[in-house]
Every structure is written in C-alpha cells, then in structure tokens.
Design a protein around this motif. Structure first.
Motif, PDB file in Angstrom:
ATOM      1  N   ASP A   1      -3.114   3.478   5.742  1.00 32.48           N
ATOM      2  CA  ASP A   1      -4.313   3.157   6.631  1.00 32.48           C
ATOM      3  C   ASP A   1      -4.181   2.250   7.741  1.00 32.48           C
ATOM      4  OD1 ASP A   1      -7.156   3.607   7.437  1.00 32.48           O
ATOM      5  OD2 ASP A   1      -7.418   1.705   6.635  1.00 32.48           O
ATOM      6  N   ARG A   2      -3.425   0.820   7.132  1.00 30.56           N
ATOM      7  CA  ARG A   2      -3.089  -0.163   7.972  1.00 30.56           C
ATOM      8  C   ARG A   2      -2.391   0.130   9.225  1.00 30.56           C
ATOM      9  NH1 ARG A   2      -5.003  -5.601   8.543  1.00 30.56           N
ATOM     10  NH2 ARG A   2      -3.547  -6.259  10.208  1.00 30.56           N
TER      11      ARG A   2
ATOM     12  N   ILE B   1     -12.020   3.510   6.920  1.00 31.57           N
ATOM     13  CA  ILE B   1     -11.734   4.294   5.793  1.00 31.57           C
ATOM     14  C   ILE B   1     -12.949   4.470   4.934  1.00 31.57           C
ATOM     15  CG2 ILE B   1     -10.882   2.335   4.344  1.00 31.57           C
ATOM     16  CD1 ILE B   1      -9.007   5.647   4.300  1.00 31.57           C
TER      17      ILE B   1
ATOM     18  N   PRO C   1     -10.719  -4.890   9.941  1.00 28.30           N
ATOM     19  CA  PRO C   1      -9.896  -4.226   9.257  1.00 28.30           C
ATOM     20  C   PRO C   1     -10.154  -3.408   8.268  1.00 28.30           C
ATOM     21  CG  PRO C   1      -9.045  -6.591   9.566  1.00 28.30           C
ATOM     22  CD  PRO C   1     -10.388  -6.384  10.128  1.00 28.30           C
ATOM     23  N   GLY C   2      -9.916  -2.076   8.379  1.00 30.84           N
ATOM     24  CA  GLY C   2     -10.248  -1.175   6.968  1.00 30.84           C
ATOM     25  C   GLY C   2     -11.544  -0.648   7.182  1.00 30.84           C
TER      26      GLY C   2
ATOM     27  N   MET D   1       0.920  -1.061   0.182  1.00 31.86           N
ATOM     28  CA  MET D   1      -0.024   0.180  -0.156  1.00 31.86           C
ATOM     29  C   MET D   1       0.948   1.268   0.087  1.00 31.86           C
ATOM     30  SD  MET D   1      -3.410  -0.566   1.946  1.00 31.86           S
ATOM     31  CE  MET D   1      -2.936  -1.087   3.651  1.00 31.86           C
TER      32      MET D   1
ATOM     33  N   SER E   1     -11.835   5.018  16.155  1.00 36.68           N
ATOM     34  CA  SER E   1     -12.186   5.089  14.720  1.00 36.68           C
ATOM     35  C   SER E   1     -12.465   6.362  14.647  1.00 36.68           C
ATOM     36  CB  SER E   1     -13.207   4.023  14.320  1.00 36.68           C
ATOM     37  OG  SER E   1     -12.706   2.998  14.376  1.00 36.68           O
TER      38      SER E   1
ATOM     39  N   ASP F   1      -4.842   2.028  11.364  1.00 37.41           N
ATOM     40  CA  ASP F   1      -5.875   0.968  11.743  1.00 37.41           C
ATOM     41  C   ASP F   1      -5.605   0.167  13.093  1.00 37.41           C
ATOM     42  OD1 ASP F   1      -8.189  -0.372  11.597  1.00 37.41           O
ATOM     43  OD2 ASP F   1      -7.930  -1.571   9.878  1.00 37.41           O
TER      44      ASP F   1
ATOM     45  N   LEU G   1      -5.236   5.906   2.280  1.00 43.61           N
ATOM     46  CA  LEU G   1      -5.038   4.542   2.007  1.00 43.61           C
ATOM     47  C   LEU G   1      -3.732   3.763   2.111  1.00 43.61           C
ATOM     48  CD1 LEU G   1      -7.503   2.328   1.764  1.00 43.61           C
ATOM     49  CD2 LEU G   1      -6.873   2.356  -0.654  1.00 43.61           C
TER      50      LEU G   1
END
Ligand code: ASP
Length: 242
Positions: free
Chosen positions: A191-192, A167, A163-164, A19, A121, A195, A188
């Motif tokens: 994002d991991r 977003i 997960p994810g 990513m 979040s 996250d 993105l």
C-alpha cells in the motif's frame, strides 16, 4: 514539520520493507507477482489519467497543462515521497500563486479539492477492489462493477490527505460487497508504494483543477500563465537555490 517529514522520508523504506516482508511471510513469495502487476496497473492508469486530463484541459483553455505539471515537479516529488497531500499543500498553493493564479482562487479551490477531488485515491480504490475480487476468483458482473465504482466515487470524498487513508475506504467497500477481508491485508503489503503514486496524482489533479477554475473565471489568461511560466524558469536558471 520539515524535520518530522524528514524522519518519515528516512523511515519509509524500512516501513515498506516490513510490510512487504509480512505479505511474503504470510502468503508466500509467489504473491509478489500479482502485487507487482497491481502496482504497474495503477501506475499506468494514473499516468494515462493525468495525460488525458492535461490534454483535454489544454484543448479547452489554451493553457499548456504539461507546462503546469512541469512547474510542479518538485512538489509532486514531495507528495510522492511523503505520501501525504497535506504535506504538499502549502508549497503547492504558493507555487500556483507564482504561476499567476490569484490568491482568492487558490485559497478556495485547493482546500475544497482536497476534500472532494482525490482522483488518485479513487482510481487506486477501484483497482484494489477489482484486484481482491480477481485474486479470490470472484466474478463481478458489469452492474456490480458500476455499483462499486459509484460507491467509491462517493466514499472517497471523505479521504484525508494523509498516508494510508485510502486503504480504509478499500476495507470498508470490500466488506460492503462481501469480498474477503484477507484481500485487504494482502494489498496492505504494497500500500505504501501505491499510496505514493496516488498522492502525487491527487496533488497534480487539484493543482490542475485550480488553474482550470481560474481560467474559467477569467482570472488568468493563457498569456499571463505563459509569462509567469517563463519568469519562473528564468528565475530558476539564474538562481537555482531560490
Ligand atoms: N495518501 C493520500 C493523500 O495524501 C490519501 C490516500 O491514502 O488515499 O492524498
């Protein structure tokens, strides 16, 4: 499930690498600087948030919430590495019971919190939206920022603990406020990592909320918690595998 979780943990670094490579290839290496700042901002805000909540909860209930967090350390690492609060749910519930929180409170508050109380979040989404606006030089007025905050406080209620998921809320909110969709693609790339941070915060927040509700309902006292806490660490010292 443990096997599948194991695969996810092993493959996560490759996924994160892919990513970030995509982001660098598409937007240039200089893009990593603002993204790095976003990661630190979210990390700092999350730690500050958890410490503030723990301090307020400790003052209100006389239960040491930093002790609560200490007992949850391995579970928070599980949430962090899998980026899924659902993966940490069963062990978190078990641990809270070990700490003296009655089963009826745990089985009610934890699943409810997973639907309505994803602090990490919500915090991340606001940071990501402001990041996209600033990246494109869009000046949001205080009124707009407050409106975004209220929108996110409501829309993040539906986020699943997988997960994810966060977003998607960021993408929907960015579109609703006419922010460029490419901004979401840029976020993105990292994002991991974000996250992992927000998932640990989500699990921590829900566990703290469960202890707090148990205290308010007079189902647990500070003395009962302290005894369970001491027993937990004594058992761990005498039998580290247990
Ligand atoms: N991964 C988060 C969680 O499991 C949800 C999110 O993506 O915001 O709690």
């Amino acid at each position: 499930m443990f096997k599948v979780t194991g695969y996810v943990m092993k493959l996560a670094p490759i996924g994160v690498f892919a990513m970030i490579s995509y982001t660098v290839a598409s937007f240039g290496i200089a893009m990593l600087i603002p993204l790095g700042k976003l990661i630190f901002a979210v990390l700092f805000a999350t730690v500050l948030f958890i410490c503030l909540v723990a301090m307020i909860a400790t003052a209100l209930t006389h239960i040491n919430f930093f002790h609560v967090i200490r007992c949850l350390k391995d579970i928070l690492f599980l949430a962090f590495s899998t980026a899924s609060s659902e993966a940490a749910l069963p062990v978190a519930m078990q641990r809270l019971e070990t700490l003296g929180v009655p089963k009826n409170i745990v089985t009610f508050v934890m699943p409810t919190g997973y639907s309505f109380n994803l602090d990490g979040s919500t915090l991340y989404s606001s940071a990501a939206i402001l990041f996209i606006a600033q990246l494109y030089g869009i000046d949001l007025s205080l009124g707009q920022q407050l409106l975004i905050m209220i929108t996110l406080m409501l829309s993040t209620k539906g986020i699943a603990g997988v997960p994810g998921a966060g977003i998607i809320v960021v993408a929907a909110t960015a579109a609703a406020f006419d922010l460029p969709a490419e901004g979401v693609a840029i976020v993105l790339g990292i994002d991991r990592i974000l996250d992992m941070i927000r998932t640990a915060c989500n699990v921590c927040g829900n566990c703290m909320a469960t202890v707090l509700v148990a205290r308010w309902e007079h189902e647990i006292t500070a003395a009962v918690f302290k005894k369970a806490y001491d027993e937990y660490f004594h058992k761990k010292e005498t039998n580290p595998i247990a």
